[in-house]
Design a protein around this motif. Structure first.
Motif, PDB file in Angstrom:
ATOM      1  N   VAL A 126       0.832  -1.203   0.000  1.00 51.29           N
ATOM      2  CA  VAL A 126       0.000   0.000   0.000  1.00 51.29           C
ATOM      3  C   VAL A 126       0.869   1.256   0.000  1.00 51.29           C
ATOM      4  N   ALA A 129       1.702   2.806  -3.282  1.00 53.47           N
ATOM      5  CA  ALA A 129       0.616   3.415  -4.058  1.00 53.47           C
ATOM      6  C   ALA A 129       0.262   4.800  -3.541  1.00 53.47           C
ATOM      7  N   TYR A 130       1.213   5.475  -2.918  1.00 59.24           N
ATOM      8  CA  TYR A 130       0.887   6.765  -2.301  1.00 59.24           C
ATOM      9  C   TYR A 130       0.502   7.828  -3.320  1.00 59.24           C
ATOM     10  N   ARG A 132      -1.593   7.248  -5.783  1.00 57.59           N
ATOM     11  CA  ARG A 132      -2.853   6.856  -6.416  1.00 57.59           C
ATOM     12  C   ARG A 132      -4.006   6.945  -5.418  1.00 57.59           C
ATOM     13  N   GLU A 136      -8.057   2.937  -6.848  1.00 58.21           N
ATOM     14  CA  GLU A 136      -7.001   2.451  -7.735  1.00 58.21           C
ATOM     15  C   GLU A 136      -6.010   1.583  -6.980  1.00 58.21           C
ATOM     16  N   SER A 137      -5.706   1.983  -5.741  1.00 58.61           N
ATOM     17  CA  SER A 137      -4.769   1.223  -4.917  1.00 58.61           C
ATOM     18  C   SER A 137      -5.282  -0.179  -4.663  1.00 58.61           C
ATOM     19  N   ASP A 140      -4.880  -2.226  -7.806  1.00 50.02           N
ATOM     20  CA  ASP A 140      -3.471  -2.574  -8.024  1.00 50.02           C
ATOM     21  C   ASP A 140      -3.013  -3.666  -7.068  1.00 50.02           C
ATOM     22  N   ARG A 174       5.817  -3.736  -4.624  1.00 44.52           N
ATOM     23  CA  ARG A 174       5.612  -2.364  -4.141  1.00 44.52           C
ATOM     24  C   ARG A 174       5.851  -1.363  -5.263  1.00 44.52           C
ATOM     25  N   MET A 177       2.936  -0.990  -7.619  1.00 47.67           N
ATOM     26  CA  MET A 177       1.743  -0.343  -7.084  1.00 47.67           C
ATOM     27  C   MET A 177       1.567   1.094  -7.588  1.00 47.67           C
ATOM     28  N   SER A 178       2.616   1.692  -8.109  1.00 43.92           N
ATOM     29  CA  SER A 178       2.492   3.052  -8.647  1.00 43.92           C
ATOM     30  C   SER A 178       2.153   3.046 -10.142  1.00 43.92           C
TER      31      SER A 178
END
Length: 284
Positions: A126, A129-130, A132, A136-137, A140, A174, A177-178
């Motif tokens: 998580v 995904a900072y 998003r 969306e997170s 993903d 990780r 995730m972006s």
């Protein structure tokens, strides 16, 4: 395939993928640390969209510095791009902040994995995904668990207790995730047993073939990197000395001898031969 170092004043890198748009281009980049130490010496390379490109070289060649120049992390180590240009997805990002580069679609897995050891697997993912939204997170996260079933089974485990291979999977997950356009991996095989290295590079190849993700992998394990790459660059003393399609590099006599450990006669080199190897390289 080029078999010699590009001239210091060369204007453009050699094309790494005919017909493919360039995702990343470095053009005659120089990097200096502490206003004194010249590390990159007019480095040029290209990473075509949708391809896997391997940047190979021994310790101290400048591979990690290249990644830091691309990802914008040089200022934190008193480094600076003093000449040349870096273009990403057609835009000049030479002076763009590191955080802005992430937003534009770059993601870096640093050498040594650097997971958040006190957080769970799920919390590590998580954190990637900072940039998003929450919806969306969540989407993903499901995709990462689908691609890495082992991470799904360990989602509640504390990352610091994972094995080296599991932490490398987590670091890659990780980074995904972006939703990056370009995934950069710095020594993903470092400290891993051979079977785990094979597994990790299998994941890298699958990511590229199944999702079309563009990948730049920095490695000392030339054999594994060239097995999954479309194109390769070999770096020494801050510059590119050899480049070409990965299949051709695997068959190049110099690459076999100095990077794959396979001499032309298949035998081990004596200390005397090894000590003078630079004098005998065809590209020097």
């Amino acid at each position: 395939m080029s078999t010699a170092a590009a001239p210091a004043g060369a204007a453009h890198p050699a094309p790494a993928g005919a017909g493919a748009a360039s995702m990343l281009t470095l053009n005659n980049v120089e990097v200096i640390y502490d206003d004194v130490i010249l590390v990159l010496r007019g480095l040029s390379l290209e990473v075509p969209e949708g391809k896997v490109v391997a940047l190979l070289g021994s310790n101290g060649a400048g591979k990690s510095t290249t990644l830091k120049a691309v990802s914008g992390l040089l200022p934190s180590e008193h480094g600076e791009v003093t000449d040349g240009k870096i273009h990403f997805a057609g835009e000049d990002i030479t002076r763009v902040d590191a955080s802005d580069r992430v937003t534009r679609g770059m993601s870096l897995c640093m050498e040594g994995r650097h997971v958040f050891e006190h957080l769970s697997v799920a919390e590590n993912l998580v954190a990637g995904a900072y940039t998003r939204s929450g919806k969306e997170s969540a989407e993903d996260l499901d995709k990462v668990y689908e691609f890495f079933p082992k991470l799904a089974d360990m989602r509640a485990r504390i990352a610091g207790y994972l094995s080296g291979g599991e932490q490398q999977m987590l670091a890659i997950g990780r980074a995904l995730m972006s939703r990056p356009k370009l995934l950069m991996l710095d020594e993903p095989s470092l400290g891993l047993a051979p079977l785990l290295v094979q597994e990790i590079f299998g994941y890298i190849k699958r990511l590229n073939t199944e999702t079309g993700l563009t990948v730049l992998v920095i490695e000392q394990n030339a054999r594994r990197a060239l097995e999954v790459a479309d194109h390769g660059y070999i770096m020494e003393q801050g510059r590119i000395v050899l480049e070409g399609p990965a299949a051709e590099l695997r068959e190049n006599p110099d690459v076999k001898e100095f990077y794959l450990g396979l001499g032309e006669e298949g035998g081990r080199k004596s200390y005397r031969d090894v000590k003078h190897y630079k004098r005998r390289k065809r590209w020097l």
